[in-house]
Every structure is written in C-alpha cells, then in structure tokens.
Motif scaffolding. Structure first.
Motif, PDB file in Angstrom:
ATOM      1  N   UNK A   1       1.298   1.727  -0.426  1.00  0.00           N
ATOM      2  CA  UNK A   1       0.641   2.713  -1.634  1.00  0.00           C
ATOM      3  C   UNK A   1       1.389   2.580  -2.768  1.00  0.00           C
ATOM      4  N   UNK A   2       2.783   2.420  -3.043  1.00  0.00           N
ATOM      5  CA  UNK A   2       3.814   2.122  -3.974  1.00  0.00           C
ATOM      6  C   UNK A   2       3.162   0.790  -4.743  1.00  0.00           C
ATOM      7  N   UNK A   3       2.732   0.046  -4.044  1.00  0.00           N
ATOM      8  CA  UNK A   3       2.506  -1.284  -4.819  1.00  0.00           C
ATOM      9  C   UNK A   3       1.094  -1.235  -5.144  1.00  0.00           C
ATOM     10  N   UNK A   4       0.198  -0.891  -4.555  1.00  0.00           N
ATOM     11  CA  UNK A   4      -1.305  -1.139  -4.962  1.00  0.00           C
ATOM     12  C   UNK A   4      -1.514   0.039  -5.866  1.00  0.00           C
ATOM     13  N   UNK A   5      -0.872   1.227  -6.101  1.00  0.00           N
ATOM     14  CA  UNK A   5      -1.405   2.270  -6.655  1.00  0.00           C
ATOM     15  C   UNK A   5      -0.329   3.067  -7.863  1.00  0.00           C
ATOM     16  N   UNK A   6       0.892   2.400  -7.461  1.00  0.00           N
ATOM     17  CA  UNK A   6       1.891   3.039  -8.443  1.00  0.00           C
ATOM     18  C   UNK A   6       2.627   2.082  -9.057  1.00  0.00           C
ATOM     19  N   UNK A   7       2.363   0.810  -8.880  1.00  0.00           N
ATOM     20  CA  UNK A   7       3.194  -0.444  -9.688  1.00  0.00           C
ATOM     21  C   UNK A   7       4.491  -0.392  -9.323  1.00  0.00           C
ATOM     22  N   UNK A   8       4.952  -0.290  -7.973  1.00  0.00           N
ATOM     23  CA  UNK A   8       6.184  -0.091  -7.443  1.00  0.00           C
ATOM     24  C   UNK A   8       6.297  -1.248  -6.739  1.00  0.00           C
ATOM     25  N   UNK A   9       7.487  -2.274  -6.671  1.00  0.00           N
ATOM     26  CA  UNK A   9       7.663  -3.090  -5.807  1.00  0.00           C
ATOM     27  C   UNK A   9       8.375  -2.561  -4.263  1.00  0.00           C
ATOM     28  N   UNK A  10       8.373  -3.362  -3.142  1.00  0.00           N
ATOM     29  CA  UNK A  10       9.194  -3.091  -2.010  1.00  0.00           C
ATOM     30  C   UNK A  10      10.305  -2.844  -2.130  1.00  0.00           C
ATOM     31  N   UNK A  11      10.933  -3.487  -3.244  1.00  0.00           N
ATOM     32  CA  UNK A  11      12.195  -3.306  -3.450  1.00  0.00           C
ATOM     33  C   UNK A  11      12.542  -1.776  -3.771  1.00  0.00           C
ATOM     34  N   UNK A  12      11.748  -1.378  -4.943  1.00  0.00           N
ATOM     35  CA  UNK A  12      11.742   0.023  -5.255  1.00  0.00           C
ATOM     36  C   UNK A  12      11.580   0.964  -4.210  1.00  0.00           C
ATOM     37  N   UNK A  13      10.750   0.822  -3.265  1.00  0.00           N
ATOM     38  CA  UNK A  13      10.230   1.513  -1.984  1.00  0.00           C
ATOM     39  C   UNK A  13      11.658   1.906  -1.398  1.00  0.00           C
ATOM     40  N   UNK A  14      12.132   0.521  -0.879  1.00  0.00           N
ATOM     41  CA  UNK A  14      13.472   0.468   0.139  1.00  0.00           C
ATOM     42  C   UNK A  14      14.595   1.400  -0.794  1.00  0.00           C
ATOM     43  N   UNK A  15      14.802   0.984  -1.939  1.00  0.00           N
ATOM     44  CA  UNK A  15      15.824   1.632  -2.999  1.00  0.00           C
ATOM     45  C   UNK A  15      15.678   3.084  -2.833  1.00  0.00           C
TER      46      UNK A  15
END
Length: 552
Positions: A446-460
């Motif tokens: 969801x972060x990638x598709x709709x919030x413009x965040x990378x997987x790195x951002x989510x994990x961090x």
C-alpha cells in the motif's frame, strides 16, 4: 586485521583489531564485557550472519540481540528447537505443532502425548538441562534430493510436501541438536546456552513457550489473551474448511487451478463473520461501535462492511473517523524527540468528541468537525448531523478501544471490536509465519502503490509503527466484545507479486537489507496468484492492492 565494529545501532562504527578468520562468536566473546545483552547473531555489511560465520576481510560488524527483529526471530527459532528436542526426549512418538504467537510467546500443541502439569515440568527440566550443557546446534545444507530423502526417513511429510512444492529451493538447511535433526529455514544460535531466558506453562489444550521481547534478560508479565486464543481457534476451523493447513497446501491449490474457489470461500467466511457481529450489535442494542487495530489490519474496509451489514439489519449507522477530532496543530503534544506526536491520545480533542457523541445519542443536532490536514485546524459548518432514534455510530481510530477516549460516554452504549490479521497458516509444523510479517507486507504494498513510499521507507519506519502499537493499541486488545481476524489464507500469494520486486530493489549497501533479505527468503515458499481480479471489490485485501469499492 582490522574491522569496523559497533555494539549498538545508534552508535558509530569504530575500528578494532581481530584475528583473520575469527568467527563472530569469537569476536563476541572478546567484546562481551561492553555488550549489554547476549548476542545471537551478527550483521556483516548489512547481511545477517550466524555466529559461526568467519570474518576474512575488513567489514562493518554489528552484534545483535533480541531487541532487533531479526535477532528476536532467531531466538524464537532456536528456543523452539530446544523445546522440540526436549519433547522428543520425553515422548519420542509425539508430534509438536507450533501454532501461533500468543501472550508474548508461542502457543504449541502436542499430538500423541497428554499435556499435564507433570509433562510440562518434565519438558522444562529437560530443556534446562539441554541449555545448561551448552550443546552445539549444527547446521548442514543439503541438496533438494537429499532433503526429500531425510524428510521421508524422519516421517516429516508436511515438510517434504513443502520442499516438493517449491522447485526453486535447491539447497535445504537442516539443524541437528543432541542427535535430533530437523528442517528450519533460518539462522540459529550456535549452542543451547544462548536461549536460557524463557518460560514454559500449560495453556488450554497445549503449552505456552514464552521468551524475552524488548528486554533480552526478562520475560514480559504474563497476560491471558483469551480473545486472541479464541480467534486462532476459529481460524483453525476456517482453514480446515479451506483444506489449507500449511504453505504446501496453498501451493497445491494454486497448482491445481483451485484459486477461485479458495478465494471465494475465504471471502464468504469473512462476510459471514461480519454479519454475525452486526447481529450481535443489534441484539444488544448498542449504539457506539468502537473499532481499533494495529497498522494494516484493514480497519477502514471492515468498518464499511460492518456498516453495510448493520443497514441490512435495519440500522443506518453513522461512520466517524477519530482523525477529524485532532486538536489544533499548535496544541499537538511533543514526543521525546521534540517532534509532534500525532499518535498520542492527547492529540485528540477528547472533550469535544465525548460532548458531541453524547449529544448525538440524545438526538441533538451536532456540528461535527472536518480536520484540514494542510492547515492543521478543524473546520465546522460542513457536517451538521442529527441521529434518528436507535441509529448507531461506528467509530474507527487507533485509540477507539482506550476508555479514556470515551470516558464520558455511557458504558452500556459501547460495543468494542479489535481487528488484526492473525496468521494461522504456517510454513510447516515447526516453522511459523509471524503475524507482524503479514501486516508489513500489506503496508509495504500500500505504501508503494498509494503513498509514494519505497519498501526501504516501510522497513525503516516499522519499528516506530510497532512502538506506537505497543503503547496505544495492543494493551486494549483483550477487553473487547469481539475480535475480527482480517487475515486471508490466500493473501501472501497475492501480495508476493507486488512485494517481491520492491524488496529486490534493496541492495546490500542499504541498512534495510537485513530485513528485506529475511522477507525474501520467506516469500520463496509461496507460489504467486497472478490473477487478482478474482478478489471481490469489497475484500480487505483490496485496501492494499487497490480496486476497493470503499476507497477513493
């Protein structure tokens, strides 16, 4: 030779001298006095390594304990092996089923042995002896053919079926402890003395194996999570209907072209449960329905589906998100880092919220706020609302289950719902899937598709998310009327298609690589469901992959 070393992720690396070819365990023992806790693994140039790893060239090394997520899972896995070996010693013909996480530990059932107080004491005594003897836990990586042979010899057909269902899994790790051999897909500690902090107690039909969390030296205070236990029992019943107990069963369904039937049945079970909850609310004549759960639980979709079912029951609910009741931005509490703490309960205008909810229950007209996130202020005049007699209010928010939020609302009006995806599907009988992994995959997509965040951002950001949940959500999960498990048995095979490419973008040069690599290893076991058009538009999964009828 020299390497760069640190004992805490917040510290800077410093140069130390070690003997070339030293194992991480040897380095750990030489640095033990300056480490606050027992290290169970090392991070070498952002890659997790077992303590038997040999350092041959200059690198960055951090020794990690159970305060880090990866090390925490290594501790669980290693302690599980010690437990399984102890049970095997006490009851050689019994089989161990590591079911799910519960009460800061693992809930485990034993088939072929009666779990009594005496049995529990004998297993614990044997575990204590294994740990005291500091026996080695040895790893051997074998070919796929050899692994299938071993698993047949050891009558471990759930694991044999798993390896057979994943043809790309060419090398298979086996661990041996005190003559007992078993398949585990991740890193272990080098010997039994590393997992000396634990608690074993009887619970329901099985046992609870509890271990440290934030404090590596201590077990968290015991809390009987009876609602979670009931939810896991219900999920087990659902998976019997779905005929899916382990990943291999799911892979088999996909390979046989039974995906549509599996998805439809799983969705139908969700819809039936939502309808049952709506019936409970009507029967009890509750008018304040409070919904909360951790990140990526599917709260918004669930609240909307519940509202539809309440309408079917002749109740036309008013839906409210607590975010519209934020205090003015300049009044937002400040956290210990000097930043605005929007997850703090006092970031909400509790007095206004309670006053307006009570006015609505009394049939008064209310000018409800709309919070403008750009200006940071509430706006009025846009939602002037009045309830009809008996009309309920559905309230969703991270603090919805905290009594302090609804302190002035009559208790007899409240109906509390906790929602979370509680993974019951496991890799096999001894390798489990952490519930938090399920939620992180959802959030990552969801972060990638709709919030413009990378997987790195989510994990961090995940540790901060988890800290907020531990403070604001989990303490209130047990005192509820019902717990809704938002998990779908098929969902990781859908999420893999989205998440795997995102995780592969993270390189060994990134600090997030440790977690990304662990998650990629885990995803290897799943076959992908390529066609997600089979998923209905009101599914909770649509909240994360898109196409939800409830979200703009």
């Amino acid at each position: 030779m020299k390497i760069n070393f640190r004992s805490n992720p917040k510290d800077k690396f410093r140069e130390i001298e070690v003997k070339k070819g030293s194992t991480l365990e040897e380095i750990y023992k030489s640095m033990k006095d300056e480490l606050p806790y027992v290290a169970v693994a090392g991070v070498v140039n952002n890659a997790t390594k077992a303590l038997d790893y040999k350092v041959q060239r200059k690198c960055n090394l951090e020794l990690i304990d159970t305060r880090t997520r990866v090390a925490h899972i290594i501790y669980q896995r290693s302690l599980s092996l010690v437990f399984i070996r102890a049970v095997n010693y006490i009851a050689p013909k019994a089989t161990v089923e590591i079911c799910n996480s519960l009460s800061n530990g693992l809930y485990i059932e034993i088939q072929g042995a009666k779990v009594t107080d005496n049995f529990t004491k004998r297993v614990k005594k044997r575990m204590d002896q294994l740990i005291k003897d500091d026996l080695p836990i040895t790893k051997r990586v074998v070919s796929r053919a050899t692994a299938l042979k071993y698993l047949s010899e050891d009558d471990r057909f759930d694991r044999r079926k798993l390896i057979a269902s994943v043809p790309q899994y060419k090398e298979v790790p086996f661990y041996t402890l005190d003559g007992y051999r078993d398949f585990f897909y991740g890193i272990m500690v080098p010997s039994t003395s590393y997992v000396g902090v634990y608690e074993l107690r009887r619970y329901e039909d099985g046992l609870l194996l509890r271990y440290p969390h934030n404090d590596p030296n201590n077990i968290p205070k015991y809390k009987n999570e009876k609602q979670l236990y009931k939810a896991f029992v219900e999920q087990t019943e659902w998976e019997e209907l779905l005929d899916v107990a382990y990943i291999a069963d799911l892979n088999e369904k996909i390979a046989q072209g039974k995906t549509r039937e599996l998805i439809q049945l799983s969705e139908a079970l969700h819809e039936k449960k939502v309808a049952q909850i709506a019936d409970m609310i009507k029967k009890r004549q509750k008018r304040i329905v409070l919904i909360a759960g951790p990140s990526s639980s599917g709260k918004t979709t669930f609240a909307r589906r519940l509202s539809v079912q309440l309408m079917v029951n002749g109740m036309d609910p008013l839906y409210i998100g607590t975010d519209d009741y934020f205090v003015e931005r300049e009044q937002t509490p400040i956290d210990e880092h000097g930043e605005k703490d929007y997850e703090n309960l006092n970031a909400l205008d509790i007095d206004l919220f309670n006053r307006q909810m009570n006015d609505l229950l009394a049939g008064k007209e209310v000018d409800m706020p709309t919070f403008d996130f750009i200006s940071g202020h509430k706006e009025f005049g846009k939602r002037i609302t009045k309830l009809r007699p008996g009309q309920p209010i559905v309230i969703e928010g991270i603090h919805a289950l905290n009594d302090q939020l609804t302190t002035f609302i009559p208790e007899e009006e409240k109906f509390r719902i906790y929602i979370s995806p509680l993974t019951q599907l496991n890799v096999d009988a001894h390798n489990r899937i952490p519930t938090t992994d399920e939620r992180m995959f959802r959030r990552m997509v969801r972060d990638y598709l709709y919030r413009g965040y990378s997987a790195k951002n989510t994990i961090n950001n995940w540790p901060k998310v988890r800290a907020g949940e531990n403070k604001n959500i989990f303490p209130f999960s047990n005192n509820v009327d019902v717990l809704f498990n938002s998990y779908h048995v098929y969902e990781l095979s859908v999420l893999k298609k989205y998440a795997e490419p995102l995780l592969k973008e993270i390189t060994p040069a990134d600090p997030e690589y440790v977690e990304a690599h662990r998650m990629l290893m885990f995803l290897e076991f799943f076959k992908i469901i390529e066609d997600d058009s089979l998923i209905v538009n009101n599914s909770i999964i649509r909240e994360f992959i898109g196409g939800s009828v409830f979200l703009k």
